[in-house]
Design an enzyme around this catalytic site. Structure first.
Site, PDB file in Angstrom:
ATOM      1  N   LYS A 142       0.832  -1.202   0.000  1.00 34.05           N
ATOM      2  CA  LYS A 142       0.000   0.000   0.000  1.00 34.05           C
ATOM      3  C   LYS A 142       0.869   1.256   0.000  1.00 34.05           C
ATOM      4  CE  LYS A 142      -2.245   1.215   3.800  1.00 34.05           C
ATOM      5  NZ  LYS A 142      -1.974   2.601   4.265  1.00 34.05           N
ATOM      6  N   ASP A 160      -6.439   0.730   0.508  1.00 32.08           N
ATOM      7  CA  ASP A 160      -6.578   0.979   1.938  1.00 32.08           C
ATOM      8  C   ASP A 160      -7.988   0.603   2.382  1.00 32.08           C
ATOM      9  OD1 ASP A 160      -8.217   2.997   1.028  1.00 32.08           O
ATOM     10  OD2 ASP A 160      -7.017   4.636   1.815  1.00 32.08           O
TER      11      ASP A 160
END
Length: 220
Positions: A142, A160
């Site tokens: 991420k 996310d």
């Protein structure tokens, strides 16, 4: 699967597509287009500026984007020069939850101060992402994707909790996973890539649209 269940999934899919298309026909499109151009401008910035952006992405892990932006503005070149103790002190004063670990990660990352040169040496952003995840402590898929998007790359997704929740609520995934393995991350990234094709958006753009749907904000 029953026909009714398939119908519900189809409706969920179409609702997300519809919401994104509506945003593309609103003033939000101009704001997102401007933000993407800001990311693209990093191609003309220095290794130092890229490194500071990397530090921002290290800070945002298990923290907030708003908090990361505020701290990045306050510390600035200190990411490159402050001792670990001084950096830790600054992060604590500025309210970061994990000031010790983040100071440690940023200092360790300084061996990659020429991060722009390193990233641009790879054939594409996916290869660059693997390097970042393997070599920079505090950077997962991420965070690596976030950094690469913020310096102008398009074909990676920042997955996310906001993105996961939107995908779940629109029947693209069966559950919101507590953790994301590499395999699961890439699998969900491909789902997002397919959605992007449906609405004629790159992954870098799609992220901002979905983030706006979830939060009403367009950050970085």
């Amino acid at each position: 699967m029953c026909i009714f269940c398939e119908y519900l999934i189809f409706c969920g899919d179409m609702m997300l597509i519809k919401k994104i298309e509506e945003l593309k026909n609103s003033e939000i499109k101009n704001i997102i287009d401007k933000r993407i151009q800001e990311f693209k401008s990093f191609k003309n910035k220095s290794n130092e500026e890229w490194f500071k952006e990397l530090c921002f992405c290290i800070l945002t892990a298990n923290f907030t984007a708003e908090g990361g932006i505020r701290i990045q503005k306050e510390i600035g070149d200190g990411f490159l020069t402050l001792s670990r103790d001084k950096l830790e002190e600054k992060l604590k004063k500025l309210g970061h939850r994990f000031y010790r670990k983040r100071a440690e990660y940023i200092v360790l990352a300084r061996r990659f101060k020429n991060i722009k040169d390193i990233v641009e040496s790879f054939e594409n952003e996916k290869v660059a992402r693997e390097f970042l995840v393997r070599n920079i402590k505090g950077i997962g898929y991420k965070e690596a994707s976030h950094f690469l998007r913020n310096v102008g790359y398009d074909d990676i997704a920042i997955i996310d909790r906001h993105i996961l929740r939107e995908l779940y609520e629109n029947n693209y995934i069966d559950e919101v996973p507590k953790t994301l393995s590499r395999k699961k991350y890439l699998e969900i990234e491909n789902i997002l890539r397919d959605i992007g094709k449906e609405v004629n958006l790159k992954l870098s753009e799609l992220d901002l649209y979905i983030w706006y749907l979830r939060t009403g904000k367009i950050l970085k």
